[in-house]
Design an enzyme around this catalytic site. Structure first.
Site, mmCIF file in Angstrom:
data_model
loop_
_atom_site.group_PDB
_atom_site.id
_atom_site.type_symbol
_atom_site.label_atom_id
_atom_site.label_comp_id
_atom_site.label_asym_id
_atom_site.label_seq_id
_atom_site.Cartn_x
_atom_site.Cartn_y
_atom_site.Cartn_z
ATOM 1 N N ARG A 14 0.851 -1.205 0.000
ATOM 2 C CA ARG A 14 0.000 0.000 0.000
ATOM 3 C C ARG A 14 0.882 1.250 0.000
ATOM 4 O O ARG A 14 0.544 2.271 -0.592
ATOM 5 C CB ARG A 14 -0.968 0.018 1.193
ATOM 6 C CG ARG A 14 -1.799 1.309 1.252
ATOM 7 C CD ARG A 14 -3.046 1.205 2.125
ATOM 8 N NE ARG A 14 -2.810 0.570 3.396
ATOM 9 C CZ ARG A 14 -2.151 1.116 4.423
ATOM 10 N NH1 ARG A 14 -1.676 2.337 4.328
ATOM 11 N NH2 ARG A 14 -1.988 0.447 5.544
ATOM 12 N N TYR A 68 -15.595 17.068 -15.806
ATOM 13 C CA TYR A 68 -15.848 15.636 -15.939
ATOM 14 C C TYR A 68 -16.936 15.284 -14.919
ATOM 15 O O TYR A 68 -16.873 15.719 -13.764
ATOM 16 C CB TYR A 68 -14.541 14.881 -15.669
ATOM 17 C CG TYR A 68 -14.708 13.391 -15.697
ATOM 18 C CD1 TYR A 68 -14.835 12.703 -16.902
ATOM 19 C CD2 TYR A 68 -14.752 12.663 -14.515
ATOM 20 C CE1 TYR A 68 -15.005 11.332 -16.925
ATOM 21 C CE2 TYR A 68 -14.914 11.287 -14.533
ATOM 22 C CZ TYR A 68 -15.043 10.624 -15.744
ATOM 23 O OH TYR A 68 -15.220 9.270 -15.756
ATOM 24 N N ASP A 107 -6.394 19.003 -15.013
ATOM 25 C CA ASP A 107 -6.697 17.639 -15.449
ATOM 26 C C ASP A 107 -6.217 17.542 -16.900
ATOM 27 O O ASP A 107 -6.804 18.134 -17.802
ATOM 28 C CB ASP A 107 -8.210 17.380 -15.326
ATOM 29 C CG ASP A 107 -8.601 15.959 -15.733
ATOM 30 O OD1 ASP A 107 -7.875 15.349 -16.545
ATOM 31 O OD2 ASP A 107 -9.643 15.475 -15.254
ATOM 32 N N LYS A 160 -7.191 6.343 -19.629
ATOM 33 C CA LYS A 160 -7.448 6.813 -20.982
ATOM 34 C C LYS A 160 -6.190 6.670 -21.863
ATOM 35 O O LYS A 160 -5.692 5.581 -21.991
ATOM 36 C CB LYS A 160 -7.993 8.241 -20.921
ATOM 37 C CG LYS A 160 -9.042 8.460 -19.797
ATOM 38 C CD LYS A 160 -10.356 7.727 -20.028
ATOM 39 C CE LYS A 160 -11.272 7.663 -18.806
ATOM 40 N NZ LYS A 160 -11.640 8.928 -18.209
HETATM 41 C C1 LIG Z 1 -12.118 9.437 -16.930
HETATM 42 C C2 LIG Z 1 -11.793 10.789 -16.465
HETATM 43 C C3 LIG Z 1 -11.635 11.079 -15.097
HETATM 44 C C4 LIG Z 1 -11.836 10.031 -14.018
HETATM 45 O O1 LIG Z 1 -10.928 8.983 -14.126
HETATM 46 P P1 LIG Z 1 -11.251 7.463 -13.680
HETATM 47 O O2 LIG Z 1 -9.994 6.751 -14.089
HETATM 48 O O3 LIG Z 1 -12.467 7.017 -14.408
HETATM 49 O O4 LIG Z 1 -11.464 7.477 -12.203
HETATM 50 C C5 LIG Z 1 -11.297 12.376 -14.746
HETATM 51 N N1 LIG Z 1 -11.145 13.341 -15.668
HETATM 52 C C6 LIG Z 1 -11.315 13.107 -16.986
HETATM 53 C C7 LIG Z 1 -11.135 14.233 -17.967
HETATM 54 C C8 LIG Z 1 -11.649 11.834 -17.432
HETATM 55 O O5 LIG Z 1 -11.821 11.611 -18.742
#
Ligand SMILES: *Cc1c(COP(=O)(O)O)cnc(C)c1O
Length: 408
Positions: free
Chosen positions: A66, A124, A198, A223
């Site tokens: 962890r 998001y 982000d 992603k």
């Molecule tokens: C998918 C996404 C998130 C959240 O990420 P997870 O891996 O699904 O928890 C946050 N910001 C953006 C722009 C995203 O596309």
């Protein structure tokens, strides 16, 4: 765990494509070419002396997964090398079990009870829920500034001197709105607030927010970073090593949002080809965007690389290319449904950034829980379809879309 993007003595100024492949690699003593996956919960100390030298900081060793794990460390080092690429200061990263783990840690690491955060108007979906519905119970309030308009942001920060975080996504859903990172950072810093970006849509290959003045970058590594749709994961990146080691980054172990070694390993393998993939994603996106933009059945095409995009100039300034996310307006729900049902190669699915083309309908999928007035106000109409352009041959994607549009 702190990891630095600093170079070893025998390393020259390598390109980003090379860093993506080589940075962070462990070179396992077994001689394994590819890092082994360390599927273990705990680590063995040789003897009491080894515990002593670990406790005094004389030697470093993993103790419990962890807290740290070689695969997590390798991935954070690789990602830090990319987000810190070309910068003259070291960059650190921590890996989380999901993008939302990293988003939560970025905010909770900088804001507490009585503090305020300012975000852009469309976030998001799950980040929006966290900020508007969850954080208020912990005494953290929030407000929105449309597109971080400099005058509005200045006014908002003056009115809310307890603002600790200015939180942005760029490019952002659904119209691929682009926000000026340096301008936002300049204004936020003048008011003592820190900036979180982000960077999921752009990735460090196209945009390096730390170079533009941002304090913290977060990723959903689910992603483009992973790129193959095999893992849910996240990352927190900062120039502030202490924030990663003891602040927001440490929340990975206190909140327990820990990724598995296998997930880190899969993500590291994916990350090796990120520069190559992004090049193909972006050039395909240009072909698809131009095809859709000139198609009579498409009312509007939103892609920052089109000169008609309202923030095309900002995107040209702060990004190396324009990304592979685009949205199209087809006029109404029925047309959107016909288009989606007419696709044969592209998948109807949420998420984005995979090698395959993914198509989703925000109003009925990612943003279905929003009150209709709210989502229409920000451009999430019933006729809007979002496309994450994959790296199939662009001619095949065009052919799939052309056939689907014929049925509209
Ligand atoms: C998918 C996404 C998130 C959240 O990420 P997870 O891996 O699904 O928890 C946050 N910001 C953006 C722009 C995203 O596309």
């Amino acid at each position: 765990m702190v990891t630095m993007a600093g170079k070893k003595e025998n390393e020259w100024n390598r390109s980003m494509a090379t860093e993506a492949i080589h940075a962070g690699e462990m070179h396992d003593p077994s001689g394994a070419h590819i890092d082994p996956v360390h599927m273990t919960s705990t680590y063995v100390f040789e003897d009491v002396g080894a515990i002593g030298s670990w406790a005094s900081g004389e030697s470093e060793s993993d103790v419990y997964s962890r807290v740290g794990n070689p695969n997590r460390r390798a991935l954070s080092e690789k990602l830090a090398a990319l987000e810190g690429f070309g910068l003259d200061f070291p960059v650190s990263a921590e890996i989380f079990a999901s993008g939302m783990g990293a988003v939560t840690a970025s905010i909770m690491g900088m804001a507490g009870s009585g503090d305020h955060i300012v975000t852009q108007s469309v976030l998001y979906g799950t980040t929006n829920h966290l900020v508007r519905e969850v954080l208020p119970s912990y005494g953290i309030s929030s407000s929105k500034v449309t597109l971080m308009d400099p005058d509005l942001l200045e006014a908002e920060l003056t009115a809310k001197p307890n603002t600790k975080v200015v939180y942005i996504e760029t490019p952002a859903n659904p119209t691929m709105a682009v926000i000026d990172i340096s301008k936002t950072a300049q204004i936020a810093h003048a008011h003592g607030a820190r900036v979180v970006v982000d960077n999921t849509f752009a990735t460090p290959v196209l945009q390096r927010p730390l170079a533009l003045g941002a304090d913290v970058v977060i990723h959903s590594t689910t992603k483009f970073i992973n790129g193959h749709g095999t893992v849910i994961g996240g990352a927190l990146v900062s120039r502030d090593a202490d924030f990663i080691e003891n602040g927001g980054g440490a929340l990975v172990r206190y909140m327990g949002a820990v990724p598995s070694a296998l997930d880190c390993w899969l993500t590291s393998i994916g990350l090796k080809t990120l520069p190559l993939r992004m090049r193909e994603h972006c050039s395909n996106a240009r072909v698809i965007a131009e095809f859709l933009d000139s198609h009579p059945k498409v009312v509007e095409t939103y892609w920052p690389g089109l000169e008609s995009h309202p923030q095309h100039d900002i995107a040209s300034r702060q990004m190396d290319d324009f990304g592979a996310l685009l949205s199209i307006e087809l006029g109404d729900f029925d047309s959107a449904c016909r288009f989606m049902d007419g696709l044969s190669m592209s998948s109807l699915a949420v998420s984005l950034g995979n090698v395959d083309t993914l198509v989703q309908h925000p109003a009925s999928m990612t943003h279905r829980l929003w009150p209709p007035e709210d989502r229409i106000a920000v451009g999430i109409t019933d006729g809007l379809v979002r496309i994450s352009v994959g790296i199939e041959d662009s001619e095949d994607i065009v052919a799939d879309f052309e056939r689907a549009l014929a049925g509209v």
